[in-house]
Design an enzyme around this catalytic site. Structure first.
Site, PDB file in Angstrom:
ATOM      1  N   GLY A  25      28.346  36.739  41.270  1.00 12.62           N
ATOM      2  CA  GLY A  25      28.721  36.306  42.599  1.00 12.62           C
ATOM      3  C   GLY A  25      30.009  35.502  42.561  1.00 12.62           C
ATOM      4  CB  CYS A  26      31.330  32.944  44.859  1.00 14.55           C
ATOM      5  SG  CYS A  26      32.652  31.726  44.951  1.00 14.55           S
ATOM      6  CG  PHE A  27      35.437  33.089  40.476  1.00  8.15           C
ATOM      7  CD1 PHE A  27      35.763  32.365  41.609  1.00  8.15           C
ATOM      8  CD2 PHE A  27      36.353  34.040  40.028  1.00  8.15           C
ATOM      9  CE1 PHE A  27      36.960  32.562  42.278  1.00  8.15           C
ATOM     10  CE2 PHE A  27      37.559  34.242  40.687  1.00  8.15           C
ATOM     11  CZ  PHE A  27      37.862  33.509  41.821  1.00  8.15           C
TER      12      PHE A  27
END
Length: 222
Positions: A54-56
């Protein structure tokens, strides 16, 4: 994550951001996965692993609080160097996944330990090509083993979790061959630590950090 330019990043506080999910709902996604039955032998003082979940921002935020982790870098993995740029990756057409390179001391934490944390509090391994509010192949749950041994440990652990029915749906986390890791733009690095009150972070990522502290206190580093 909500798309933005570096200049507008801290101005995005609209209702759509708050509508993603509540902190309690995000926290409820945490699962205490069992310890891995197979771990790799310790070789040397430094090892590198790459995780996409997902979003880093959240992936980096959690791993930066794990004892034994030496450094974390947000970036892009799975595509070419020529397209490893945020706005292009965000189209979902480059093959890249938002990812985090984790350098760790295997004498303090091994790859199997990091996998356990990853599957417990960082990613929902049953979501295909998305994580929480973020949709697209760039947000896929994927592992990029950096050695044959890491690949063996990762496959064995996924099989173990599947056999134990740790999740209520099939695990879709992919094992992929890395085409190189490309560091993300500077404004993405350590975003959670630098912007703890940013709405997306409060709603989606701080609950993951809290879950690490709660579920794995022995691995917690302030």
């Amino acid at each position: 994550m909500t798309r933005f330019t570096p200049f507008a990043a801290l101005l995005v506080v609209g209702a759509a951001v708050f509508a993603f999910r509540s902190p309690s709902a995000a926290s409820d996604l945490a699962v205490r996965a069992p310890a891995a039955a197979l771990a790799e032998p310790i070789v040397g003082n430094r090892e590198t692993a790459i995780f996409a979940g997902g979003c880093f921002w959240g992936v980096q935020g959690v791993f930066s609080h794990v004892k034994g982790v030496v450094s974390t870098t947000a970036g892009y993995t799975g595509g070419k160097a020529s397209t490893a740029e945020y706005e292009t990756v965000s189209t979902g057409t480059t093959g890249h996944a938002e990812s985090v390179k984790v350098v760790f001391d295997p004498h303090q934490v091994n790859y199997a330990d990091l996998l356990r944390i990853y599957f417990s509090v960082i990613t929902d391994p049953t979501e295909l090509n998305r994580q929480g509010p973020d949709e697209g192949t760039q947000y896929r749950s994927a592992l990029f083993p950096q050695s044959a041994t890491q690949a063996k440990v990762a496959r064995a652990y996924i099989s173990q979790l599947t056999a134990a029915r740790t999740y209520s749906a099939p695990i879709v986390t992919r094992l992929e061959t890395s085409q190189g890791f490309f560091a993300a733009e500077g404004y993405h690095q350590n975003f959670l630590a630098r912007n703890p009150d940013y709405p997306y972070i409060v709603i989606n990522d701080r609950p993951k950090v809290d879950a690490l502290h709660r579920i794995f206190p022995q691995s917690w580093r302030a």
